[in-house]
Motif scaffolding. Structure first.
Motif, short mmCIF file in Angstrom:
data_model
loop_
_atom_site.label_atom_id
_atom_site.label_comp_id
_atom_site.label_asym_id
_atom_site.label_seq_id
_atom_site.Cartn_x
_atom_site.Cartn_y
_atom_site.Cartn_z
N THR A 57 0.84 -1.20 0.00
CA THR A 57 0.00 0.00 0.00
C THR A 57 0.88 1.25 0.00
OG1 THR A 57 -0.15 -0.07 2.41
CG2 THR A 57 -1.93 -1.13 1.17
N TYR A 59 0.68 5.74 0.27
CA TYR A 59 -0.14 6.86 0.71
C TYR A 59 0.54 8.19 0.46
CZ TYR A 59 -2.63 3.22 3.28
OH TYR A 59 -3.34 2.10 3.61
N LYS A 64 -1.24 9.79 5.43
CA LYS A 64 -0.58 8.65 6.06
C LYS A 64 -0.89 8.61 7.56
CE LYS A 64 3.22 8.00 3.97
NZ LYS A 64 4.62 8.13 3.49
N THR A 68 -6.66 4.34 5.32
CA THR A 68 -6.22 2.96 5.06
C THR A 68 -6.91 2.45 3.81
OG1 THR A 68 -5.98 2.56 7.44
CG2 THR A 68 -6.03 0.63 5.99
N SER A 70 -7.63 -0.76 1.27
CA SER A 70 -7.65 -2.23 1.28
C SER A 70 -8.49 -2.70 0.11
CB SER A 70 -8.24 -2.76 2.60
OG SER A 70 -9.56 -2.33 2.78
#
Length: 121
Positions: A57, A59, A64, A68, A70
């Motif tokens: 992942t 950011y 950050k 999140t 996913s």
């Protein structure tokens, strides 16, 4: 590849929202997916991205630790959990798909339609 984003809305500063992006199309589970955003009067900017299986992942610095990303390939869906929201997070959020991780909008192959996120202070 077609992308359908949802989950935007109005939230108070400090609150949370979860965006979803449902993907359809051939081999979409093999694509990197991500999110960009565009605030009023500003250029569209990278927010987050994940590789094809979610193991990696990436950011933007200003999200950050708060956002999140996913994905669930069984559902062909990518999510963006946004916590500790700030007024400066107000923007239209776009989900993206590309064979590779991309940080620049001109390199992205596929875009969703955008969902508005408004954070009130």
């Amino acid at each position: 590849v077609q992308l359908q984003a949802s989950g935007g809305g109005l939230v108070q500063a400090g609150g949370s929202l979860r965006l979803s992006c449902a993907a359809s199309g051939r081999r979409v589970s093999r694509y990197a997916m991500g999110w960009f955003r565009q605030a009023p009067g500003k250029e569209r900017e990278f927010v987050a991205a994940t590789n094809w299986n979610g193991d990696s992942t990436y950011y933007a610095d200003d999200v950050k630790g708060r956002f999140t990303i996913s994905r669930d390939n069984a559902k062909a869906t990518v999510y963006l959990q946004m916590d500790s929201l700030k007024s400066e997070d107000t923007a239209v959020y776009y989900c993206t798909a590309d064979p590779q991780i991309r940080y620049e909008e001109e390199d992205i192959d596929y875009w969703g339609q955008g969902t508005q996120v408004t954070v009130s202070s």
